[in-house]
Design a protein around this motif. Structure first.
Motif, PDB file in Angstrom:
ATOM      1  N   THR A 126       0.837  -1.194   0.000  1.00 40.58           N
ATOM      2  CA  THR A 126       0.000   0.000   0.000  1.00 40.58           C
ATOM      3  C   THR A 126       0.875   1.248   0.000  1.00 40.58           C
ATOM      4  N   PHE A 127       0.268   2.347  -0.361  1.00 37.38           N
ATOM      5  CA  PHE A 127       0.979   3.606  -0.538  1.00 37.38           C
ATOM      6  C   PHE A 127       0.347   4.705   0.311  1.00 37.38           C
ATOM      7  N   HIS A 128       0.936   5.857   0.271  1.00 42.11           N
ATOM      8  CA  HIS A 128       0.473   6.997   1.054  1.00 42.11           C
ATOM      9  C   HIS A 128      -0.958   7.391   0.688  1.00 42.11           C
ATOM     10  N   GLU A 129      -1.723   7.691   1.700  1.00 46.29           N
ATOM     11  CA  GLU A 129      -3.048   8.289   1.563  1.00 46.29           C
ATOM     12  C   GLU A 129      -3.133   9.373   2.630  1.00 46.29           C
ATOM     13  N   LYS A 130      -4.019  10.351   2.435  1.00 47.87           N
ATOM     14  CA  LYS A 130      -4.113  11.437   3.421  1.00 47.87           C
ATOM     15  C   LYS A 130      -4.765  10.986   4.725  1.00 47.87           C
ATOM     16  N   GLU A 131      -5.555   9.915   4.691  1.00 50.49           N
ATOM     17  CA  GLU A 131      -6.211   9.409   5.892  1.00 50.49           C
ATOM     18  C   GLU A 131      -5.208   8.665   6.777  1.00 50.49           C
ATOM     19  N   LYS A 132      -5.549   8.535   8.028  1.00 52.14           N
ATOM     20  CA  LYS A 132      -4.696   7.807   8.974  1.00 52.14           C
ATOM     21  C   LYS A 132      -4.803   6.303   8.754  1.00 52.14           C
ATOM     22  N   TRP A 133      -6.021   5.831   8.415  1.00 51.95           N
ATOM     23  CA  TRP A 133      -6.243   4.400   8.211  1.00 51.95           C
ATOM     24  C   TRP A 133      -7.259   4.179   7.106  1.00 51.95           C
ATOM     25  N   GLY A 134      -7.329   2.930   6.664  1.00 49.47           N
ATOM     26  CA  GLY A 134      -8.305   2.526   5.652  1.00 49.47           C
ATOM     27  C   GLY A 134      -9.563   1.995   6.326  1.00 49.47           C
ATOM     28  N   ASN A 135     -10.307   1.176   5.603  1.00 50.41           N
ATOM     29  CA  ASN A 135     -11.551   0.622   6.136  1.00 50.41           C
ATOM     30  C   ASN A 135     -11.281  -0.392   7.240  1.00 50.41           C
ATOM     31  N   PHE A 136     -12.056  -0.300   8.304  1.00 46.89           N
ATOM     32  CA  PHE A 136     -12.011  -1.330   9.340  1.00 46.89           C
ATOM     33  C   PHE A 136     -12.826  -2.518   8.837  1.00 46.89           C
ATOM     34  N   HIS A 137     -12.253  -3.688   8.953  1.00 47.44           N
ATOM     35  CA  HIS A 137     -12.853  -4.875   8.351  1.00 47.44           C
ATOM     36  C   HIS A 137     -12.401  -6.133   9.093  1.00 47.44           C
ATOM     37  N   VAL A 138     -13.006  -7.244   8.745  1.00 47.17           N
ATOM     38  CA  VAL A 138     -12.520  -8.571   9.106  1.00 47.17           C
ATOM     39  C   VAL A 138     -12.297  -9.315   7.797  1.00 47.17           C
ATOM     40  N   ASP A 139     -11.349 -10.229   7.777  1.00 44.01           N
ATOM     41  CA  ASP A 139     -11.032 -10.951   6.544  1.00 44.01           C
ATOM     42  C   ASP A 139     -12.000 -12.097   6.271  1.00 44.01           C
ATOM     43  N   HIS A 140     -12.621 -12.617   7.315  1.00 41.71           N
ATOM     44  CA  HIS A 140     -13.567 -13.726   7.183  1.00 41.71           C
ATOM     45  C   HIS A 140     -14.772 -13.458   8.080  1.00 41.71           C
ATOM     46  N   ALA A 141     -15.929 -13.923   7.651  1.00 39.63           N
ATOM     47  CA  ALA A 141     -17.157 -13.758   8.441  1.00 39.63           C
ATOM     48  C   ALA A 141     -17.336 -14.941   9.383  1.00 39.63           C
ATOM     49  N   TYR A 142     -16.244 -15.499   9.855  1.00 42.13           N
ATOM     50  CA  TYR A 142     -16.260 -16.597  10.813  1.00 42.13           C
ATOM     51  C   TYR A 142     -14.985 -16.507  11.650  1.00 42.13           C
ATOM     52  N   PRO A 143     -14.952 -17.155  12.810  1.00 33.50           N
ATOM     53  CA  PRO A 143     -13.795 -17.025  13.704  1.00 33.50           C
ATOM     54  C   PRO A 143     -12.486 -17.424  13.026  1.00 33.50           C
ATOM     55  N   ASN A 144     -11.458 -16.623  13.260  1.00 37.62           N
ATOM     56  CA  ASN A 144     -10.134 -16.904  12.722  1.00 37.62           C
ATOM     57  C   ASN A 144      -9.097 -16.138  13.511  1.00 37.62           C
ATOM     58  N   LYS A 145      -7.872 -16.526  13.346  1.00 35.98           N
ATOM     59  CA  LYS A 145      -6.730 -15.821  13.927  1.00 35.98           C
ATOM     60  C   LYS A 145      -5.926 -15.256  12.768  1.00 35.98           C
ATOM     61  N   SER A 146      -5.081 -14.263  13.055  1.00 34.15           N
ATOM     62  CA  SER A 146      -4.289 -13.640  12.001  1.00 34.15           C
ATOM     63  C   SER A 146      -2.862 -13.389  12.469  1.00 34.15           C
ATOM     64  N   LEU A 147      -1.977 -13.389  11.503  1.00 35.14           N
ATOM     65  CA  LEU A 147      -0.604 -12.941  11.705  1.00 35.14           C
ATOM     66  C   LEU A 147      -0.293 -11.959  10.594  1.00 35.14           C
ATOM     67  N   LEU A 148       0.132 -10.759  10.978  1.00 29.31           N
ATOM     68  CA  LEU A 148       0.581  -9.749  10.033  1.00 29.31           C
ATOM     69  C   LEU A 148       2.079  -9.548  10.286  1.00 29.31           C
ATOM     70  N   ILE A 149       2.873  -9.528   9.207  1.00 20.03           N
ATOM     71  CA  ILE A 149       4.309  -9.295   9.338  1.00 20.03           C
ATOM     72  C   ILE A 149       4.690  -8.094   8.475  1.00 20.03           C
ATOM     73  N   PHE A 150       5.286  -7.079   9.110  1.00 18.53           N
ATOM     74  CA  PHE A 150       5.805  -5.918   8.385  1.00 18.53           C
ATOM     75  C   PHE A 150       7.119  -6.330   7.709  1.00 18.53           C
ATOM     76  N   LEU A 151       7.232  -6.116   6.396  1.00 18.27           N
ATOM     77  CA  LEU A 151       8.400  -6.606   5.665  1.00 18.27           C
ATOM     78  C   LEU A 151       9.449  -5.565   5.330  1.00 18.27           C
ATOM     79  N   ASN A 152       9.088  -4.292   5.374  1.00 15.58           N
ATOM     80  CA  ASN A 152      10.047  -3.263   4.951  1.00 15.58           C
ATOM     81  C   ASN A 152      10.037  -2.086   5.924  1.00 15.58           C
ATOM     82  N   ASN A 153      10.998  -1.204   5.742  1.00 13.24           N
ATOM     83  CA  ASN A 153      11.054   0.021   6.542  1.00 13.24           C
ATOM     84  C   ASN A 153      10.189   1.094   5.896  1.00 13.24           C
TER      85      ASN A 153
END
Length: 187
Positions: A92-119
């Motif tokens: 993703t790239f620069h946008e004037k907003e602080k954040w994008g849409n708040f969402h869930v990836d699935h409409a059922y229970p799940n766990k997530s791992l997010l890994i930041f890859l770059n500086n």
């Protein structure tokens, strides 16, 4: 809600895989608007493993190394899982907003791992205290929700384990920067 942040999460034997993802020759794609949670903000994606409901699941040669990397991370940090929901790499790239849409990836229970890859600067990750609600749907928009928001500061090679049933959003990096992350969902 339990959130676990882990610095230097990528095992050393997978750093070459990460270097190839953040390198100049990595194949990025756009996703059909109706399949993204944040279609208001242009992004690039590399879908490694499609969602179970999408049929033919494995979509990239990165599947085996990213699956193996996750398994090594999960074992080291005592994270239990049975199956992946999806694996994707997002840019993703620069946008004037602080954040994008708040969402869930699935409409059922799940766990997530997010890994930041770059500086990059800014581009935090935000998790609300509001759990998925069928009435609200999977995407509740970019307006500040009426609940608590936890901000996870970005840092290269940092992982964030969290309950994917809570609405969450990406932040945006500073101008002329890009934010590259791997997202795993699992149960």
């Amino acid at each position: 809600m339990h959130i676990k942040e882990i610095d230097n999460i990528v095992p050393n034997n997978y750093l070459n895989v990460i270097d190839s993802i953040v390198g100049r020759n990595f194949p990025w794609f756009t996703d059909p608007v109706e399949k993204t949670t944040d279609h208001h903000y242009p992004s690039f994606y590399h879908i490694v493993l499609r969602r179970p409901e999408e049929g033919d699941r494995i979509n990239s040669d990165l599947y085996t190394p990213l699956k193996n990397m996750f398994e090594e991370i999960a074992k080291k940090h005592n994270i239990k899982y049975k199956e992946f929901g999806r694996i994707g790499v997002n840019c993703t790239f620069h946008e004037k907003e602080k954040w994008g849409n708040f969402h869930v990836d699935h409409a059922y229970p799940n766990k997530s791992l997010l890994i930041f890859l770059n500086n990059f600067d800014e581009g935090s990750f935000f998790i609300t205290s509001k759990k998925y609600n069928k009435k609200l749907g999977t995407d509740i928009g970019a307006k500040k929700p009426t609940c608590n928001i936890t901000e996870i500061k970005s840092k290269k090679n940092k992982g964030v384990f969290f309950d994917g049933s809570y609405y969450h959003s990406r932040g945006f990096p500073k101008d002329k920067q890009k934010r590259i992350v791997i997202v795993y969902t699992f149960w």
